[in-house]
Structure formats: C-alpha cells, structure tokens
Scaffold this motif. Sequence first.
Motif, PDB file in Angstrom:
ATOM      1  N   GLU A 325     -30.763  18.326  57.008  1.00 21.92           N
ATOM      2  CA  GLU A 325     -30.101  18.677  56.442  1.00 21.92           C
ATOM      3  C   GLU A 325     -30.344  20.155  55.152  1.00 21.92           C
ATOM      4  N   VAL A 326     -29.142  21.077  55.904  1.00 24.25           N
ATOM      5  CA  VAL A 326     -29.213  22.142  55.823  1.00 24.25           C
ATOM      6  C   VAL A 326     -27.726  22.998  54.690  1.00 24.25           C
ATOM      7  N   ILE A 327     -27.359  23.343  53.529  1.00 21.58           N
ATOM      8  CA  ILE A 327     -26.140  23.617  53.427  1.00 21.58           C
ATOM      9  C   ILE A 327     -26.243  24.996  53.546  1.00 21.58           C
ATOM     10  N   VAL A 328     -25.173  26.418  53.969  1.00 17.43           N
ATOM     11  CA  VAL A 328     -24.514  27.349  53.556  1.00 17.43           C
ATOM     12  C   VAL A 328     -24.014  27.923  52.256  1.00 17.43           C
ATOM     13  N   PRO A 329     -24.822  28.720  51.544  1.00 18.31           N
ATOM     14  CA  PRO A 329     -24.922  29.062  50.023  1.00 18.31           C
ATOM     15  C   PRO A 329     -24.369  30.054  50.197  1.00 18.31           C
ATOM     16  N   GLU A 330     -23.411  30.574  49.728  1.00 16.34           N
ATOM     17  CA  GLU A 330     -23.076  31.385  48.680  1.00 16.34           C
ATOM     18  C   GLU A 330     -23.803  32.830  48.596  1.00 16.34           C
ATOM     19  N   ARG A 331     -22.343  33.962  49.232  1.00 16.74           N
ATOM     20  CA  ARG A 331     -23.358  35.345  49.734  1.00 16.74           C
ATOM     21  C   ARG A 331     -23.948  34.935  51.338  1.00 16.74           C
ATOM     22  N   SER A 332     -24.300  34.022  52.497  1.00 20.26           N
ATOM     23  CA  SER A 332     -24.907  33.924  53.008  1.00 20.26           C
ATOM     24  C   SER A 332     -24.181  34.609  54.269  1.00 20.26           C
ATOM     25  N   SER A 333     -24.950  35.596  55.090  1.00 18.14           N
ATOM     26  CA  SER A 333     -24.338  36.476  56.391  1.00 18.14           C
ATOM     27  C   SER A 333     -24.015  35.365  56.860  1.00 18.14           C
ATOM     28  N   LEU A 334     -23.876  34.135  57.007  1.00 13.39           N
ATOM     29  CA  LEU A 334     -23.449  33.155  57.901  1.00 13.39           C
ATOM     30  C   LEU A 334     -21.391  32.899  58.068  1.00 13.39           C
ATOM     31  N   LEU A 335     -21.527  33.957  56.679  1.00 12.33           N
ATOM     32  CA  LEU A 335     -20.450  32.985  55.878  1.00 12.33           C
ATOM     33  C   LEU A 335     -19.044  33.604  57.516  1.00 12.33           C
ATOM     34  N   GLY A 336     -18.120  33.200  57.618  1.00 10.46           N
ATOM     35  CA  GLY A 336     -17.123  33.591  58.368  1.00 10.46           C
ATOM     36  C   GLY A 336     -17.764  33.407  60.059  1.00 10.46           C
ATOM     37  N   LYS A 337     -18.932  33.147  60.262  1.00 10.20           N
ATOM     38  CA  LYS A 337     -19.108  33.370  61.528  1.00 10.20           C
ATOM     39  C   LYS A 337     -19.070  31.868  62.169  1.00 10.20           C
ATOM     40  N   VAL A 338     -19.174  31.997  63.950  1.00 13.82           N
ATOM     41  CA  VAL A 338     -19.454  30.272  64.498  1.00 13.82           C
ATOM     42  C   VAL A 338     -20.750  29.969  64.279  1.00 13.82           C
ATOM     43  N   SER A 575     -21.105  19.370  50.580  1.00 11.65           N
ATOM     44  CA  SER A 575     -22.346  18.696  51.592  1.00 11.65           C
ATOM     45  C   SER A 575     -23.214  17.413  51.153  1.00 11.65           C
ATOM     46  N   PRO A 576     -23.797  17.492  50.558  1.00 13.51           N
ATOM     47  CA  PRO A 576     -25.375  17.107  50.311  1.00 13.51           C
ATOM     48  C   PRO A 576     -25.073  16.231  50.001  1.00 13.51           C
ATOM     49  N   GLY A 577     -23.734  15.523  48.954  1.00 13.86           N
ATOM     50  CA  GLY A 577     -23.227  14.374  48.107  1.00 13.86           C
ATOM     51  C   GLY A 577     -21.933  13.765  49.142  1.00 13.86           C
ATOM     52  N   GLY A 578     -21.620  14.124  50.557  1.00 12.52           N
ATOM     53  CA  GLY A 578     -21.283  13.867  51.209  1.00 12.52           C
ATOM     54  C   GLY A 578     -19.844  13.521  50.176  1.00 12.52           C
ATOM     55  N   TYR A 579     -19.384  14.527  49.629  1.00 15.11           N
ATOM     56  CA  TYR A 579     -18.030  13.551  48.968  1.00 15.11           C
ATOM     57  C   TYR A 579     -16.799  14.260  49.020  1.00 15.11           C
ATOM     58  N   ARG A 580     -15.241  13.859  48.863  1.00 14.87           N
ATOM     59  CA  ARG A 580     -14.550  14.092  48.816  1.00 14.87           C
ATOM     60  C   ARG A 580     -14.062  15.309  47.781  1.00 14.87           C
ATOM     61  N   PHE A 581     -12.698  15.829  48.345  1.00 16.54           N
ATOM     62  CA  PHE A 581     -12.235  16.650  46.830  1.00 16.54           C
ATOM     63  C   PHE A 581     -11.825  15.701  45.809  1.00 16.54           C
ATOM     64  N   THR A 582     -11.079  14.644  46.030  1.00 15.28           N
ATOM     65  CA  THR A 582     -10.829  13.590  45.196  1.00 15.28           C
ATOM     66  C   THR A 582     -11.941  13.233  44.287  1.00 15.28           C
ATOM     67  N   ASP A 583     -13.151  13.025  44.737  1.00 20.37           N
ATOM     68  CA  ASP A 583     -14.490  12.616  44.092  1.00 20.37           C
ATOM     69  C   ASP A 583     -14.159  13.418  42.690  1.00 20.37           C
ATOM     70  N   PHE A 584     -14.186  14.469  42.978  1.00 21.61           N
ATOM     71  CA  PHE A 584     -14.116  15.079  42.141  1.00 21.61           C
ATOM     72  C   PHE A 584     -12.783  15.640  40.961  1.00 21.61           C
ATOM     73  N   VAL A 585     -12.410  14.830  41.572  1.00 25.64           N
ATOM     74  CA  VAL A 585     -11.342  14.926  40.035  1.00 25.64           C
ATOM     75  C   VAL A 585     -11.367  13.109  39.162  1.00 25.64           C
ATOM     76  N   ARG A 586     -11.339  12.407  40.353  1.00 27.87           N
ATOM     77  CA  ARG A 586     -11.818  11.289  40.043  1.00 27.87           C
ATOM     78  C   ARG A 586     -12.986  11.115  38.756  1.00 27.87           C
ATOM     79  N   VAL A 587     -13.716  12.137  38.650  1.00 22.44           N
ATOM     80  CA  VAL A 587     -15.407  11.832  37.508  1.00 22.44           C
ATOM     81  C   VAL A 587     -14.668  13.401  36.686  1.00 22.44           C
ATOM     82  N   GLY A 588     -14.376  14.369  37.059  1.00 22.13           N
ATOM     83  CA  GLY A 588     -13.964  15.427  36.191  1.00 22.13           C
ATOM     84  C   GLY A 588     -13.517  15.051  35.517  1.00 22.13           C
ATOM     85  N   ALA A 589     -12.082  14.399  36.208  1.00 24.11           N
ATOM     86  CA  ALA A 589     -10.321  14.927  35.175  1.00 24.11           C
ATOM     87  C   ALA A 589     -11.123  13.672  33.268  1.00 24.11           C
TER      88      ALA A 589
END
Length: 609
Positions: A325-338, A575-589
């Motif tokens: 499993e790999v993730i696309v980091p910020e500043r990657s030249s692949l951002l926006g590419k198919v 992505s590595p955590g398989g999180y949903r947007f709401t997970d950050f709200v549930r734990v972060g709020a």
Amino acid sequence: MLQGGPALTTDVLVVFGVVAGAVALFVTEKIPTDTTALAVLVSLVVFQDFTHVSADEAISGFASPATVTIVAMYILSAGVEETGAVKQLEVFVARLTRGDRDRLLTATVGITGPLAGVVNNTPVVALFIPMITDLADKTHTSPSKLLIPLSYAAMLGGTLTLVGTATNLVASSIAADLGVAGTPFSMFQFTPLGLLVLVVGSAYLLTVGQWLLPARIAPHDLTEEFGLEGRLARVYVPSSSALVDQTVAEARTDDVKILQIVRGDQTLVASRTDREIEAGDVLTVRADDETVRGFVDEAGLRRLPRAEVTEEELALGEGRGTLAEVIVPERSSLLGKVVSETKMGERFDATVLAVRRGETLVVEDVSDAVLSEGDGLLVHATQNGLDYLEESGDLLVTERVGGGLDIEPEPIDVRQAALAIGIVVGVITIAAADLLPIAIAALGGVVAMVVGNVVRPADAYDAVNWEVIFLLAGVIPLGLAMEQTGAAALLASYVTAASAALPAIATLALFYLLTGLLANLITPVASVALVLPIAVGTANEVGASAFAFTLAVTFAASTAFMTPMGYQTNLMVYSPGGYRFTDFVRVGAPLQLLLTVVTTLGIAFFWGV
C-alpha cells in the motif's frame, strides 16, 4: 456600527471582501492554498488605496522571521532524518513493543509527541506509519486504532516549543507586529502550557480516544482490505492457447492485468519479465469475474478452481515481487493525474490494483482514477521497484507484504548523526538563551549542516515545503491589512459587545473555539492570520491580557483535530487507517473541547487573563 466604536468604512468593507474570498477559496480548494495566499497578497496591493498595504508591506511575509525560520527548520529536520538517527528510534520501538498492543500505542503517543516538539512532525509521521501498520498486523491490531493517535500526538507535540509548528512561528511574528507585550515568543516561553496540553491529550488518546476509534481495518489480507475479493484469479495456459509464445505486454489487455507467471517452482513478476508465456504456465490476473471469463474464452485458457488469491501468494516471486500500500503525499508530481498517466509499470515495475480515498474504494476502471493527496494505492511490484518508487518522493510506501519489519538497525555514520543532532541542539540552545534571534540561529544551523556535509545544497532546497512557505508569505500581510484599516478593531468591538456579560476567561475560550473551527476548515496558518488581530483587539477592548489571547489563538490553530484536511499528518493517515471523514469528528471534537477548557485554564494559571 457600535456607538462611539470603530466605523464600518469602505476600507474595512474591501478588506472583508478579500477575507471572504480567501476563506471561500481555502474551504473549496478550487485553487491550491498557496496560490490563494498569493492572490490575497496581490489583491491587497491592487486595492492598496483601501487596504493601506504597500507593495513592500505585501511581500514582507517572505522576509518575515517566521517564514525564514520555517525554511531553516525544514532543512534541519531533513538533515537529522538523512543521517538515519530517527530510524534508530523505529528500531527501538519495534523491539520494545513487538507483540503487545498497549505498549505499541503508548510508545507511539509517548515518543511522537516529544519528538515533534523539536523535529518537523511530517517526516516523523511518515517514518512511523509503515512501522505501526506492520506491528499492528503482527499484534492482530487494527491500524485504525493507532494511526489517528499518531497524527494527533505529533500535533500535540508541536505545542511544546516555538519551532514545534509553523503556526507558532507565524503567531509569534504577527503578535509582535501588533505590539503584543511578551512577543515575539522565546523558544520555551509556553512550554509549561504545551506540556500540560500534551499530557492531557495523550491521556485522552490512550483511554477515551481508543474507545471512540473504530477498527475500520481489520488485521487481515490487503486484497480484502482494498475490495479485491473475486477480482483476482488464476488461469492455466494449455499448449493450444493463443497466448503461448506471447510476451506479457502482448497478452495483457486494457481490462485484464497479468500480475504473475507461475512456472513450476518459479514465480515471475509479470511487469518485470520479458519472457514469453509458455504452455503449462499459470497466470495470476486482475479483472472482474465476467472479464476473466471473456479473457479465458478468447485466449483459449482454462480457469483454475475458484479460490481467493491472497496477499501472501502475490508476495512471491523472482525479483522479490510483493504487494504494497502506498499513499500520495502532498507535493507529489502525480497529484491530479489519472493512474494511466503515471506510467508506474515503466518507471517502477508496478501495477496499480485499486485506489482508496477514505472509505471509498475504486476497483473498477482503476486506470481512470484521478489521484488526490492522501489517496491510498494497492500496487503489485518488485521490492526494488518499491524502493525506487519511494526514493522518487511521489509516493510513500506505508505497508509491504513479505518485506517484514527490519528490526536490525541499519548502520549509520555516528559522526554525521552526532553532528546533525548537535547542530539542532545548538540552534535551540542559542535561541533559548537569546544569544541570537531564532531565524538567524536556524540559518546558522543550515550553514553548519551544509558545510559539515550532512545535507547537500540541492537536498536542502528539496527538503523545504514551498507550498507552506508561499502560504505563510501570502497570508501574513492580511493581518496587517485588518489592523491598519480598523477591520480587526471593528470585529473586536462586536465580539466585545456580544460577550459583555461574559468574564474575560469565557471570551478567551470562545476565541480558542473559533480559531480551532477555522483551522479545521481552512488552514492553521490562515486561521491565525485572520483571528489573531481580532483577538488582540478584543483583549484591548475588555482590558484583558493580549498575550493570553495570543496564546489561545496559537494553541487552538495548532490542534486542528476534526477534519482530515485540518493538518497534513491527518491526511497522511487517512487512507492507511481506512478512516471516514466522521472518524476525525468523532475522536477530534471531544479532544478539541477538552483542550479548550484545559488550555484556557492553563493560560489563566500560568499568565493570567
């Protein structure tokens, strides 16, 4: 307009218009955040008759001590990382925690937090993600239970020192420009409060946070995790097949990806070999069930009895083929590419099998998926290909099957490591003793790193996150415009009127909440630039401590827990955590609310309101 208070003038309306446009662009991300910041800078000069910001003042953000210090700290952090010194910490954690989930969680939070106080937290989190996911698998623990705590601990650690986050430095610079007594901050000026926040936040992550965190990813096969059940198959090549004597490139189609050739006791990685397919070969292919049937019929193949192809079977092969499993980091030249445009097969001997964005999986038409920051890709490649891929900086490998976790420390140059660490300690000591301004001390450290061959000049430039630098330089003048036109004073007067019945400490807590919410929606740096002038104006209006209000805004902006885009480390674990947007709200709020109380009371205790 409040009677006797600041007036709602045309100048103020123009500045409010610039602010509204900036916030809208930050939230919608129609254009990159750094480009938005530069647009703000240009707008302030274009409308300088109203904003009272000259061209020299507009570009002053590039020469701000905060901006210069952040550039230098990126390079210093890269120098320490380059020596392999931080890697030794990974080895230590692996040896200390193997087989024990609670110890792994405690070590993750306990080490990441303090380390992020002196080293840029992004490379720290990047280093720990693959280690934690691997150890989670070995301890039968869901990585979802560990990766948000990793990101949050790094953010909490940033409140320990002036250089802990870019936000601290920007707040220090803006507050000094506003004439706040006690600023700019010294290196350890707010460390007691930072320690309190780190301890309380860590206790939350080790207890309540674990109860709130879902196990989105079970410790199981990556092929299941990425939704490939039924989309991997094995086919037998009889002597009558049309594929005999064809190469893999000739045999594959747009819809069918050939991943492996099993020939007797050999397993060949398809993207790596140029051998021709022979009668008796078994091919591992990736396609949906209907497409596989069509491929089998057309090529005269025989499908082997249905059985799931596991990650372990894909991690066999000549050339050390593996699944990762790999993730696309910020500043990657692949951002926006198919995916098809990335040419990963040609560059890295890698085949993309699936794409994950939070809880969304793309398993059909993968080659047409457009890549965004934080996306997770499941790839099949050689070990060497993955090494090259990671070295390119375009993708970050977070887990590889069969690679294992190397618990033997890689040899490091002890002299270089000692030199790099000594330089960073020296910079912090000089700045803490007020022998030199932090910006000059940090630049001196960069010179020492380059002269000492710890960092090459080219690598020093590459280490800097220029998107953050341009963002800083663009939004810093916005605070100046709000101050000079009276916009900050006007907003402060309204806040003061609205909170007239509240004690100063309650108003302080409201500013903490406001800043935290904005930081989650736009960026921490932009929220500081927008809110700090208002907070200082309000403090002056109610006769409270401007320094206390400055600290509340600074700490709130450094702890944007509730959204994956609130801070870049949140996106890295998304992505590595398989999180949903709401997970950050549930734990972060709850954590955000808890720290609102703790930080407000802490400021009142240490400095008064």
